[in-house]
Design a protein around this motif. Structure first.
Motif, PDB file in Angstrom:
ATOM      1  N   THR A 223       0.840  -1.283  -0.003  1.00 41.57           N
ATOM      2  CA  THR A 223      -0.093  -0.100   0.043  1.00 41.57           C
ATOM      3  C   THR A 223       0.850   1.203  -0.089  1.00 41.57           C
ATOM      4  O   THR A 223       0.471   2.236  -0.708  1.00 41.57           O
ATOM      5  N   TYR A 224       1.674   1.258   0.790  1.00 36.67           N
ATOM      6  CA  TYR A 224       2.782   2.333   0.879  1.00 36.67           C
ATOM      7  C   TYR A 224       3.467   2.634  -0.418  1.00 36.67           C
ATOM      8  O   TYR A 224       3.592   3.742  -0.887  1.00 36.67           O
ATOM      9  N   LEU A 225       3.912   1.643  -1.009  1.00 38.35           N
ATOM     10  CA  LEU A 225       4.692   1.714  -2.340  1.00 38.35           C
ATOM     11  C   LEU A 225       3.434   2.097  -3.273  1.00 38.35           C
ATOM     12  O   LEU A 225       3.840   3.021  -4.354  1.00 38.35           O
ATOM     13  N   GLN A 226       2.266   1.504  -3.600  1.00 39.92           N
ATOM     14  CA  GLN A 226       1.386   2.324  -4.282  1.00 39.92           C
ATOM     15  C   GLN A 226       1.119   3.947  -3.985  1.00 39.92           C
ATOM     16  O   GLN A 226       0.833   4.563  -5.093  1.00 39.92           O
ATOM     17  N   ALA A 227       0.891   4.133  -2.863  1.00 43.59           N
ATOM     18  CA  ALA A 227       0.655   5.650  -2.493  1.00 43.59           C
ATOM     19  C   ALA A 227       1.795   6.395  -2.846  1.00 43.59           C
ATOM     20  O   ALA A 227       1.733   7.584  -3.304  1.00 43.59           O
ATOM     21  N   SER A 228       3.165   5.837  -2.840  1.00 42.10           N
ATOM     22  CA  SER A 228       4.435   6.449  -3.145  1.00 42.10           C
ATOM     23  C   SER A 228       4.356   6.789  -4.805  1.00 42.10           C
ATOM     24  O   SER A 228       4.479   8.001  -5.172  1.00 42.10           O
ATOM     25  N   GLN A 229       3.822   5.655  -5.700  1.00 42.78           N
ATOM     26  CA  GLN A 229       3.858   5.892  -7.200  1.00 42.78           C
ATOM     27  C   GLN A 229       2.762   7.036  -7.446  1.00 42.78           C
ATOM     28  O   GLN A 229       2.830   7.818  -8.141  1.00 42.78           O
ATOM     29  N   TYR A 230       1.549   6.931  -6.512  1.00 43.33           N
ATOM     30  CA  TYR A 230       0.556   7.935  -6.954  1.00 43.33           C
ATOM     31  C   TYR A 230       0.913   9.167  -6.587  1.00 43.33           C
ATOM     32  O   TYR A 230       0.805  10.102  -7.353  1.00 43.33           O
ATOM     33  N   LYS A 231       1.587   9.283  -5.405  1.00 43.14           N
ATOM     34  CA  LYS A 231       2.267  10.868  -5.157  1.00 43.14           C
ATOM     35  C   LYS A 231       3.221  11.360  -6.010  1.00 43.14           C
ATOM     36  O   LYS A 231       3.197  12.512  -6.277  1.00 43.14           O
ATOM     37  N   LEU A 232       3.957  10.381  -6.455  1.00 43.14           N
ATOM     38  CA  LEU A 232       5.284  10.849  -7.557  1.00 43.14           C
ATOM     39  C   LEU A 232       4.482  11.219  -8.865  1.00 43.14           C
ATOM     40  O   LEU A 232       4.667  12.113  -9.347  1.00 43.14           O
ATOM     41  N   HIS A 233       3.305  10.474  -9.124  1.00 43.09           N
ATOM     42  CA  HIS A 233       2.750  10.620 -10.685  1.00 43.09           C
ATOM     43  C   HIS A 233       2.073  12.170 -10.374  1.00 43.09           C
ATOM     44  O   HIS A 233       1.991  13.122 -11.191  1.00 43.09           O
ATOM     45  N   ALA A 235       2.905  14.238  -8.262  1.00 40.02           N
ATOM     46  CA  ALA A 235       3.782  15.344  -8.246  1.00 40.02           C
ATOM     47  C   ALA A 235       4.318  15.705  -9.573  1.00 40.02           C
ATOM     48  O   ALA A 235       4.633  16.990 -10.040  1.00 40.02           O
ATOM     49  N   TYR A 236       4.341  14.859 -10.605  1.00 45.16           N
ATOM     50  CA  TYR A 236       5.022  15.250 -11.952  1.00 45.16           C
ATOM     51  C   TYR A 236       3.908  15.907 -12.651  1.00 45.16           C
ATOM     52  O   TYR A 236       4.104  16.893 -13.379  1.00 45.16           O
ATOM     53  N   ARG A 237       2.579  15.639 -12.422  1.00 43.36           N
ATOM     54  CA  ARG A 237       1.648  16.351 -12.974  1.00 43.36           C
ATOM     55  C   ARG A 237       1.538  17.906 -12.440  1.00 43.36           C
ATOM     56  O   ARG A 237       1.330  18.859 -13.094  1.00 43.36           O
ATOM     57  N   SER A 238       1.899  17.976 -11.341  1.00 46.48           N
ATOM     58  CA  SER A 238       1.653  19.171 -10.541  1.00 46.48           C
ATOM     59  C   SER A 238       2.851  19.945 -11.118  1.00 46.48           C
ATOM     60  O   SER A 238       2.819  21.032 -11.429  1.00 46.48           O
TER      61      SER A 238
END
Length: 669
Positions: A223-233, A235-238
């Motif tokens: 779950t943490y890894l998935q959340a990290s990937q979502y946050k990274l994505h 962040a890229y969009r931002s």
């Protein structure tokens, strides 16, 4: 009391084969939650749980989880450095408040010991991370900003290591909470911690628990890894959106720097903003808070959208515009077909239907609280658009830049006006020098010649002496008038005049002005002067001396430019309910139409300062304008052109009765 000894250091000294690893704060959070989930997943066991938080603000985020853990076991210990209300207590579980200077304030601990498993997490924040936190203290209160902080330490399921860590932490707890000695002794005996461990348990230092259910760990870390990937994505969009926003703002800023033409800047802003947000229509127009209408000057259109540019936009009956003016902030409408502000207004409903507006944004262009213009965005023939915070911030930023551009253009225009005023002042200065030089030097020379002749020629005939004296007196009077006009205009323009309004008959004031003219012009043939004053004319309210002064100067001006066989007429009529209009007309040389405004300027001379056939300073009409403006009237000139005479008009307030005053107040409202 504070203790400077690190739990991690003591653990590494006791078990020498342990090697610390590097962890990020986000990783420690995931591991801690997995360890806590392991306890919550158990059904029968009552494990020992010891958690140490660096600061109370980190503990507050986890407090609800520890209340749930307290339902599983009575051996729950939570340590933290207090910041507000963290104190020693035993309400749900045991809370231990250690001193902020304690070495625990730089460490992160979580120890879980049960009958069939044990895990521990013992870490210390790295020195580099601590220094960075101290350099940016304003970021520390935000729990989302510290996930990248670095720690070094141990995370293991080795029972012996966990027991040793529990022993060190329980010893630390006893320092602060000696009242828990019996409860801690119970935990030591139950789990064989410290000196109470049996030989069998002592030989299991290197033994790993084999029956741990690893699913909570795996699920938590996945779950943490998935959340990290979502946050990274995210962040890229931002970052991408921010880059687009910066390019848009930079393009508009560049346009502002390159051009002082507001039309060019506003057109670029409309095009860039409309394209960036993908709207159907982007409008930018100038408007003030008191305007009833505005002309749409700049527009961006998507393909197939009906244009509005050049049309008149109603503002007085626009509830959205009035809301913007009242609040000083933008107004957005997600669905114009269902918004009460739109549906309750017939004019807005018609606009929405005519121009197919589905979603609507109105953002004011402000500068220091003053409304300069409006930016409007329309989404047309589409599903309702939900306005995002980033979009609203972007439009607000663009509106701020537009405001700067308009103020810059306004400042440039004001600078041009100032330059023109400076040129006018320079001309005034030149005229002043020329007129004073001519008007003062000529009579002064005449006076000097006359006095020198009288002094040097004692045998001069009496008749000639009288001529000399009359000439000197006449020129001295001419100089006195010049100085008096200078002083009068200066006092009027600087506001140093005290007004004494009174009720007057206009005929009486005209008679006084004419008597002045006849007194000064004895022996000269005057043009015929006629007066046409209605006997029913009401009384006027003004300062009598200044009203006579205006009449005298206008009559004197007409006399100067009218031949003796000409005619001067003075008329007065009622002009509305509150004013009487006085007209002084002559049949003289007249005024060119393009000079009707500037004849009231200071030192204006139609023939030039040094080529005049009439005397005067060019201050008379300027003085008249200042006096008339002083009592709230107006003054203007009319003429059909050269040698066709001229008419000078001015207005004077009438004396109103109490009933008339009431009617005037009602009309003004």
């Amino acid at each position: 009391m504070s203790i400077s000894t690190s739990v991690l250091s003591e653990l590494l000294q006791s078990i020498t084969y342990l090697r610390p690893q590097l962890y990020f704060k986000a990783s420690l959070t995931a591991l801690s939650h997995a360890m806590e989930d392991q306890v919550l997943a158990a059904t029968l066991e009552q494990p020992l749980v010891i958690a140490s938080f660096q600061r109370e603000r980190y503990y507050r985020q986890e407090a609800h989880r520890y209340q749930r853990l307290a339902l599983r076991s009575n051996q729950i210990y939570v340590l933290s450095a207090p910041e507000t209300d963290f104190r020693h207590s035993s309400e749900y579980y045991e809370k231990i408040a250690f001193e902020p200077e304690d070495a625990l304030s730089q460490e992160w601990h979580l120890v879980v010991i049960a009958e069939n498993y044990a895990t521990c997490l013992v870490c210390r924040e790295s020195l580099g991370s601590i220094a960075k936190t101290k350099q940016t203290p304003e970021l520390t209160p935000s729990l989302d900003m510290d996930t990248s902080r670095r720690f070094e330490g141990i995370w293991t399921s080795e029972r012996g290591v966990s027991l040793k860590a529990a022993e060190l932490l329980l010893d630390r707890i006893l320092v602060y909470r000696p009242d828990l000695a019996s409860k801690i002794q119970e935990a030591r005996q139950r789990f064989d911690i410290g000196e109470t461990r049996t030989n069998k348990r002592a030989n299991q230092v290197a033994e790993f628990a084999c029956d741990i259910d690893t699913d909570p760990f795996v699920q938590r870390l996945v779950t943490y890894l998935q959340a990290s990937q979502y946050k990274l994505h995210k962040a890229y969009r931002s970052i991408t959106a921010q880059a687009r926003k910066e390019r848009l703002v930079n393009s508009i800023s560049t346009a502002i720097r390159r051009s002082l033409d507001p039309h060019e800047v506003l057109q670029i802003a409309a095009q860039e903003l409309g394209q960036h947000l993908g709207v159907g229509r982007c409008l930018i127009y100038r408007a003030q808070a008191t305007d009833d209408q505005a002309i749409i000057e700049h527009e961006f259109l998507s393909q197939g959208i009906l244009p509005i540019c050049g049309q008149t936009w109603e503002l007085a009956n626009n509830p959205l515009f009035q809301e913007v003016v009242k609040q000083g902030e933008g107004v957005c409408v997600a669905d114009a077909t269902n918004d009460l502000r739109v549906t309750s207004s017939a004019s807005l409903s018609l606009i929405v239907k005519k121009f197919a507006i589905r979603s609507w944004l109105i953002e004011p262009v402000l500068y220091q609280g003053r409304l300069l213009g409006i930016v409007e965005l329309h989404y047309c023939n589409l599903p309702p658009h939900q306005w995002q915070t980033g979009e609203l911030d972007l439009v607000k930023a663009i509106a701020t830049h537009i405001g700067s551009a308009l103020i810059q253009a306004e400042a440039y225009a004001n600078l041009e006006d100032l330059n023109q005023q400076l040129e006018a002042l320079d001309r005034t200065r030149s005229n002043l020098i020329a007129i004073t030089g001519h008007e003062l030097r000529t009579p002064l020379s005449t006076i000097q010649v006359c006095l020198e002749s009288l002094a040097s020629e004692p045998d001069m005939p009496v008749e000639l002496q009288q001529v000399m004296l009359n000439t000197a007196l006449s020129d001295s009077e001419r100089m006195r008038k010049l100085v008096q006009d200078f002083l009068t205009l200066s006092n009027l323009e600087s506001g140093r005049v005290e007004w004494h309004p009174e009720s007057l008959t206009l005929q009486e004031c005209i008679d006084l002005a004419l008597s002045r003219l006849r007194t000064r012009s004895q022996g000269e043939k005057l043009p015929q002067i006629k007066t046409h004053i209605s006997p029913n004319l009401p009384l006027v309210r003004a300062d009598g001396d200044w009203l006579v002064e205006v009449l005298a100067k206008l009559i004197d001006n007409a006399y100067k430019f009218t031949p003796s066989e000409g005619e001067i007429s003075i008329k007065a009529i009622r002009n509305g309910d509150r004013m009487v209009e006085v007209t002084v007309a002559d049949s003289g040389r007249g005024i060119e139409p393009n000079r009707l405004e500037i004849v009231f300027d200071r030192f204006y001379q139609e023939e030039g300062a040094l080529r005049r056939t009439t005397s005067g300073t060019g201050l008379g009409l300027a003085i008249c304008r200042q006096i008339v403006n002083g009592w709230g009237g107006e003054i203007w000139a009319e003429s059909k052109g050269k040698d066709q005479g001229s008419q000078f008009h001015f207005t004077v307030p009438v004396v109103q009765s109490s009933q008339e005053e009431k009617r005037s107040k009602v009309k003004s409202k």
